[in-house]
Write a protein that holds these residues in place. Structure first.
Motif: not given
Length: 372
Positions: A273-297
């Motif tokens: 799932l983390g690899i998939f997020v990295s293929t969607v996000a172009e920056t570390q900031q966006l990857a962190l935001m997706i991981s925290l808000f779209a997945l963690f919650l």
């Protein structure tokens, strides 16, 4: 000066409304949080699956069962024929409680002016287990009040003694719920976030393009990124289990080999799932935001870790089906607290395997597109 300030404010508003990611942070995330917290956080009991062992099958036992099932609190999973069937239903996660009537229930109630009913409640979540037991007791007592059963006119109303057994957590320790749940949450957060950030960092610095231009297959590159985090995540999970067992006395009733295998499988899924997020996000900031808000919650609120899934509205129950943590939460509680074997958690295991191959397939395909 005021005109300059006005111009800067106007320019900033233009930037905000043109940037979709900024709008998502400002409006999307608060709306999602309100919806999730408003609908998912509920301590009410409803639509709880129960099994019934009616060894009497007489007038009063049937009426009590109808009384219980007439409410929105409980749904019948099945009528069973033995306590072994109840144990199987608990270990497979099909039911949260069971209602057991002894033989000759109505006859005993009329002759002796009292009878026993056993309530068995799944206390892996102690708060929910206690509530379910209390609700079932309340339904039985309400039946008595409505019918005022007596052996003779000189006796007081009959008494039904409801014996409640808290299965798997008789002392109602909250750590029995939190230790398995924390493993689920921490692995999801750490594995997904660290993997997605590690790969997007390579993309930001330009080294990922070098790797993609090399003769190595995309799957080899991804495996090389995944394996270190897989090992570290497994160590992390083992450390949490050890702390839970030796400090908080949370048991591991099932096979350690099976537990280790399921943890590794879940780690692979969330790393994919983390690899998939990295293929969607172009920056570390966006990857962190997706991981925290779209997945963690969603993992925290919709996986059944804190709030029962059956209490949620149907749309959120559907969303919970696509959250991998929902299935691992069932698996780890079943192994640690119920002593379940692979036979009882086979469906959840196969679903996680399906998640892994789907996410890895999509991620590899997206990396191949970048390579071409």
């Amino acid at each position: 000066m005021f005109d300059r300030l006005k111009g800067i404010i106007k320019k900033e508003f233009y930037h905000i409304f043109r940037d979709q990611r900024t709008l998502l942070i400002l409006f999307g995330i608060p709306i999602v949080q309100i919806v999730l917290f408003g609908f998912a956080i509920s301590n009410e009991i409803k639509n709880v699956k129960i099994a019934v062992l009616d060894q009497s099958k007489d007038e009063h036992s049937s009426q009590i069962i109808d009384k219980v099932l007439s409410t929105s609190y409980f749904d019948l999973d099945s009528y069973v024929n033995s306590l072994e069937d109840i144990n199987d239903a608990f270990q497979k996660g099909r039911i949260k409680a069971a209602l057991v009537f002894p033989p000759n229930f109505s006859e005993t109630l009329r002759k002796e002016n009292k009878a026993d009913v056993q309530i068995i409640s799944d206390a892996t979540d102690p708060n929910t287990g206690t509530q379910i037991g209390n609700y079932l007791q309340m339904q039985v007592q309400q039946y008595l009040m409505e019918h005022e059963i007596t052996a003779t006119s000189t006796l007081p109303p009959a008494l039904i003694n409801t014996e409640v057994e808290m299965r798997y957590n008789p002392e109602l320790k909250s750590v029995y719920m939190f230790v398995p749940g924390l493993i689920t949450i921490i692995l999801m957060l750490v594995c997904t976030m660290m993997t997605s950030i590690a790969i997007t960092r390579e993309k930001e610095t330009g080294t990922m393009e070098v790797l993609l231009a090399s003769p190595m297959h995309a799957s080899i590159i991804l495996l090389g990124k995944v394996i270190p985090y897989l090992l570290l995540s497994f160590v992390n999970a083992s450390f949490i289990i050890a702390l839970g067992k030796f400090i908080f006395e949370v048991p591991v009733m099932g096979s350690y080999v099976l537990l280790i295998g399921e943890i590794i499988l879940y780690c692979l899924v969330v790393l994919a799932l983390g690899i998939f997020v990295s293929t969607v996000a172009e920056t570390q900031q966006l990857a962190l935001m997706i991981s925290l808000f779209a997945l963690f919650l969603p993992t925290m609120l919709l996986s059944g870790f804190i709030f029962p899934i059956e209490n949620m509205p149907l749309p959120l129950q559907v969303v919970s089906k696509i959250v991998p943590a929902t299935y691992f939460n069932i698996i780890i509680k079943s192994i640690m607290l119920k002593g379940a074997t692979l036979n009882f958690i086979l469906k959840e295991t196969l679903i996680l395997i399906g998640f892994f191959f789907f996410l890895m397939g999509v991620s590899i395909k997206r990396f191949k597109i970048r390579l071409e």
